[in-house]
Design a protein around this motif. Sequence first.
Motif, PDB file in Angstrom:
ATOM      1  N   LEU A 129       0.828  -1.208   0.000  1.00 52.15           N
ATOM      2  CA  LEU A 129       0.000   0.000   0.000  1.00 52.15           C
ATOM      3  C   LEU A 129       0.861   1.256   0.000  1.00 52.15           C
ATOM      4  O   LEU A 129       0.541   2.246  -0.684  1.00 52.15           O
ATOM      5  CB  LEU A 129      -0.931  -0.012   1.213  1.00 52.15           C
ATOM      6  CG  LEU A 129      -2.059  -1.040   1.202  1.00 52.15           C
ATOM      7  CD1 LEU A 129      -2.912  -0.913   2.451  1.00 52.15           C
ATOM      8  CD2 LEU A 129      -2.922  -0.903  -0.042  1.00 52.15           C
ATOM      9  N   GLU A 130       1.939   1.234   0.742  1.00 48.34           N
ATOM     10  CA  GLU A 130       2.825   2.395   0.778  1.00 48.34           C
ATOM     11  C   GLU A 130       3.453   2.643  -0.598  1.00 48.34           C
ATOM     12  O   GLU A 130       3.529   3.788  -1.067  1.00 48.34           O
ATOM     13  CB  GLU A 130       3.909   2.196   1.830  1.00 48.34           C
ATOM     14  CG  GLU A 130       4.801   3.410   2.034  1.00 48.34           C
ATOM     15  CD  GLU A 130       5.802   3.227   3.145  1.00 48.34           C
ATOM     16  OE1 GLU A 130       6.645   4.134   3.334  1.00 48.34           O
ATOM     17  OE2 GLU A 130       5.766   2.182   3.828  1.00 48.34           O
ATOM     18  N   ALA A 131       3.886   1.571  -1.247  1.00 44.81           N
ATOM     19  CA  ALA A 131       4.498   1.708  -2.573  1.00 44.81           C
ATOM     20  C   ALA A 131       3.484   2.198  -3.598  1.00 44.81           C
ATOM     21  O   ALA A 131       3.781   3.084  -4.423  1.00 44.81           O
ATOM     22  CB  ALA A 131       5.097   0.374  -3.006  1.00 44.81           C
ATOM     23  N   TRP A 132       2.284   1.655  -3.572  1.00 42.46           N
ATOM     24  CA  TRP A 132       1.263   2.054  -4.548  1.00 42.46           C
ATOM     25  C   TRP A 132       0.773   3.473  -4.296  1.00 42.46           C
ATOM     26  O   TRP A 132       0.363   4.167  -5.224  1.00 42.46           O
ATOM     27  CB  TRP A 132       0.107   1.067  -4.511  1.00 42.46           C
ATOM     28  CG  TRP A 132       0.465  -0.274  -5.094  1.00 42.46           C
ATOM     29  CD1 TRP A 132       1.427  -0.526  -6.025  1.00 42.46           C
ATOM     30  CD2 TRP A 132      -0.140  -1.526  -4.784  1.00 42.46           C
ATOM     31  NE1 TRP A 132       1.454  -1.867  -6.321  1.00 42.46           N
ATOM     32  CE2 TRP A 132       0.505  -2.514  -5.582  1.00 42.46           C
ATOM     33  CE3 TRP A 132      -1.150  -1.941  -3.920  1.00 42.46           C
ATOM     34  CZ2 TRP A 132       0.159  -3.863  -5.521  1.00 42.46           C
ATOM     35  CZ3 TRP A 132      -1.490  -3.276  -3.854  1.00 42.46           C
ATOM     36  CH2 TRP A 132      -0.846  -4.231  -4.664  1.00 42.46           C
ATOM     37  N   GLN A 133       0.810   3.915  -3.061  1.00 47.70           N
ATOM     38  CA  GLN A 133       0.415   5.286  -2.766  1.00 47.70           C
ATOM     39  C   GLN A 133       1.348   6.273  -3.467  1.00 47.70           C
ATOM     40  O   GLN A 133       0.914   7.328  -3.940  1.00 47.70           O
ATOM     41  CB  GLN A 133       0.438   5.525  -1.256  1.00 47.70           C
ATOM     42  CG  GLN A 133       0.027   6.927  -0.850  1.00 47.70           C
ATOM     43  CD  GLN A 133      -0.084   7.086   0.659  1.00 47.70           C
ATOM     44  OE1 GLN A 133      -0.375   6.131   1.372  1.00 47.70           O
ATOM     45  NE2 GLN A 133       0.144   8.291   1.150  1.00 47.70           N
ATOM     46  N   ALA A 134       2.621   5.903  -3.553  1.00 47.21           N
ATOM     47  CA  ALA A 134       3.608   6.785  -4.177  1.00 47.21           C
ATOM     48  C   ALA A 134       3.687   6.615  -5.690  1.00 47.21           C
ATOM     49  O   ALA A 134       4.377   7.383  -6.366  1.00 47.21           O
ATOM     50  CB  ALA A 134       4.985   6.524  -3.562  1.00 47.21           C
ATOM     51  N   ASP A 135       2.978   5.630  -6.235  1.00 44.40           N
ATOM     52  CA  ASP A 135       3.031   5.323  -7.663  1.00 44.40           C
ATOM     53  C   ASP A 135       1.883   6.039  -8.381  1.00 44.40           C
ATOM     54  O   ASP A 135       0.714   5.678  -8.226  1.00 44.40           O
ATOM     55  CB  ASP A 135       2.927   3.807  -7.859  1.00 44.40           C
ATOM     56  CG  ASP A 135       3.124   3.379  -9.310  1.00 44.40           C
ATOM     57  OD1 ASP A 135       3.004   4.233 -10.205  1.00 44.40           O
ATOM     58  OD2 ASP A 135       3.371   2.178  -9.539  1.00 44.40           O
ATOM     59  N   ALA A 136       2.227   7.047  -9.172  1.00 39.71           N
ATOM     60  CA  ALA A 136       1.198   7.851  -9.834  1.00 39.71           C
ATOM     61  C   ALA A 136       0.377   7.049 -10.836  1.00 39.71           C
ATOM     62  O   ALA A 136      -0.751   7.428 -11.169  1.00 39.71           O
ATOM     63  CB  ALA A 136       1.850   9.038 -10.537  1.00 39.71           C
ATOM     64  N   SER A 137       0.914   5.930 -11.329  1.00 39.56           N
ATOM     65  CA  SER A 137       0.170   5.124 -12.301  1.00 39.56           C
ATOM     66  C   SER A 137      -0.939   4.314 -11.649  1.00 39.56           C
ATOM     67  O   SER A 137      -1.860   3.850 -12.330  1.00 39.56           O
ATOM     68  CB  SER A 137       1.128   4.194 -13.048  1.00 39.56           C
ATOM     69  OG  SER A 137       1.632   3.184 -12.187  1.00 39.56           O
ATOM     70  N   VAL A 138      -0.868   4.132 -10.353  1.00 45.24           N
ATOM     71  CA  VAL A 138      -1.892   3.378  -9.626  1.00 45.24           C
ATOM     72  C   VAL A 138      -2.972   4.341  -9.164  1.00 45.24           C
ATOM     73  O   VAL A 138      -2.734   5.224  -8.340  1.00 45.24           O
ATOM     74  CB  VAL A 138      -1.280   2.631  -8.419  1.00 45.24           C
ATOM     75  CG1 VAL A 138      -2.388   2.002  -7.573  1.00 45.24           C
ATOM     76  CG2 VAL A 138      -0.293   1.571  -8.890  1.00 45.24           C
ATOM     77  N   GLN A 139      -4.182   4.156  -9.684  1.00 48.38           N
ATOM     78  CA  GLN A 139      -5.295   5.032  -9.359  1.00 48.38           C
ATOM     79  C   GLN A 139      -6.268   4.404  -8.367  1.00 48.38           C
ATOM     80  O   GLN A 139      -7.107   5.104  -7.794  1.00 48.38           O
ATOM     81  CB  GLN A 139      -6.049   5.403 -10.637  1.00 48.38           C
ATOM     82  CG  GLN A 139      -5.204   6.170 -11.643  1.00 48.38           C
ATOM     83  CD  GLN A 139      -4.749   7.510 -11.107  1.00 48.38           C
ATOM     84  OE1 GLN A 139      -5.570   8.333 -10.703  1.00 48.38           O
ATOM     85  NE2 GLN A 139      -3.441   7.731 -11.093  1.00 48.38           N
ATOM     86  N   ALA A 140      -6.168   3.099  -8.172  1.00 50.02           N
ATOM     87  CA  ALA A 140      -7.047   2.410  -7.222  1.00 50.02           C
ATOM     88  C   ALA A 140      -6.388   1.104  -6.809  1.00 50.02           C
ATOM     89  O   ALA A 140      -5.602   0.516  -7.561  1.00 50.02           O
ATOM     90  CB  ALA A 140      -8.419   2.136  -7.836  1.00 50.02           C
ATOM     91  N   VAL A 141      -6.717   0.652  -5.602  1.00 49.71           N
ATOM     92  CA  VAL A 141      -6.233  -0.635  -5.089  1.00 49.71           C
ATOM     93  C   VAL A 141      -7.434  -1.544  -4.875  1.00 49.71           C
ATOM     94  O   VAL A 141      -8.473  -1.114  -4.360  1.00 49.71           O
ATOM     95  CB  VAL A 141      -5.466  -0.452  -3.768  1.00 49.71           C
ATOM     96  CG1 VAL A 141      -5.123  -1.800  -3.144  1.00 49.71           C
ATOM     97  CG2 VAL A 141      -4.202   0.368  -3.993  1.00 49.71           C
ATOM     98  N   VAL A 142      -7.298  -2.798  -5.282  1.00 48.95           N
ATOM     99  CA  VAL A 142      -8.380  -3.770  -5.185  1.00 48.95           C
ATOM    100  C   VAL A 142      -7.897  -4.955  -4.348  1.00 48.95           C
ATOM    101  O   VAL A 142      -6.864  -5.552  -4.658  1.00 48.95           O
ATOM    102  CB  VAL A 142      -8.816  -4.271  -6.574  1.00 48.95           C
ATOM    103  CG1 VAL A 142     -10.040  -5.171  -6.458  1.00 48.95           C
ATOM    104  CG2 VAL A 142      -9.073  -3.106  -7.512  1.00 48.95           C
ATOM    105  N   ILE A 143      -8.625  -5.307  -3.291  1.00 46.93           N
ATOM    106  CA  ILE A 143      -8.276  -6.455  -2.472  1.00 46.93           C
ATOM    107  C   ILE A 143      -9.312  -7.548  -2.623  1.00 46.93           C
ATOM    108  O   ILE A 143     -10.524  -7.306  -2.553  1.00 46.93           O
ATOM    109  CB  ILE A 143      -8.100  -6.071  -0.982  1.00 46.93           C
ATOM    110  CG1 ILE A 143      -7.697  -7.309  -0.162  1.00 46.93           C
ATOM    111  CG2 ILE A 143      -9.335  -5.412  -0.414  1.00 46.93           C
ATOM    112  CD1 ILE A 143      -7.291  -7.016   1.268  1.00 46.93           C
TER     113      ILE A 143
END
Length: 357
Positions: free
Chosen positions: A45-59
């Motif tokens: 989650l920390e890495a994806w928060q900093a990744d501008a290409s990731v607009q949403a997280v799905v669990i």
Amino acid sequence: MAITPSSDDSVLLRTEGRAAYLTLNRPKAINALTHAMVLRMGEALEAWQADASVQAVVITGAGERGLCAGGDIRAVREAVISGSPRAAAEFWRDEYILNLAIARYPKPYVAIMDGIVMGGGVGVSAHGSVRVVTERSLVAMPETGIGFIPDVGGTYLLSRAPGELGTHLALTGTPVGAGDAVLCGLADHFIPSEDLAAFAEALATDEVATALKSFTAPVPAAQLADQRVWIDECYAADTVEEIVARLRQHPDPAANATAATILTKSPTALKVTLAAVRRARELPDLRAVLEQEFLVSCSGLTEPDLAEGIRAQVVDKDRDPHWVPAALAEVPDSAVARYFSPPREGERHNYLGRLFA
């Protein structure tokens, strides 16, 4: 930041288009959370928060049985009976930190709450910004049945459910379906299970709001809505003993059956749970409630009911726990108050101090 490679496949991570996908991958254990899984999720989650290409997280959860059945309580029991309760406290610390991170996540966090979603599974889903249930969903905080108290922010969520519905779910541990999960504030949207794969795939190309508009269906009726009269009346009592008495005296057979259910749970856990939910109503936010839950959880680590409840439910599976004390009347107010008393240096439950720096 980059995600550290791992040989452990209990959490699967991938990105596709505008979405990042996190899959809990212990299907034989209904994806029960280990400490390593919690740490892996937090890092992702920390890495994806900093990744501008990731607009949403799905669990999501692997397998057919559910998203997550909870924390790995076998490991908690082993830590307790082996004389290493600090290991359990460290697991809870990192789990609760993850729960708060999910609640504060700045990007849409889409939780697919299909099948069984209990205990720790609620913690990694119901604090998200987009919570999807299906006709297969069974959502619960069943901790009183193992001599424990609802945690992972569960007392925060249940304390804010309409009327006394949260108190009912906290004391009984009753699993609820999609309609009741939405009614109680544990979920937001209903999507038929047969459409979940297509919905998850659409999130790789579409904004979350667009995908929801394409796939959501009307939320099924909430069964608890028709029981609000006796639930609100009976659970408004000040003590568990009085709640049980009101349930027994109520003319609705469902209330009588509920009294019997409550009396199968740990008497100590019931009293501490009622106090925790009532106190959570007065606390300002999730962080403050998680602080309280961490104190309560650590306070109960060396009490006999936790190890005994886990033994009866998931180790020996005889469903015959021997609670100590065995009756509500034998649990004094002082024993309940001890769970909420800040530990002093040197006390046995002073494992880690405060949860958040």
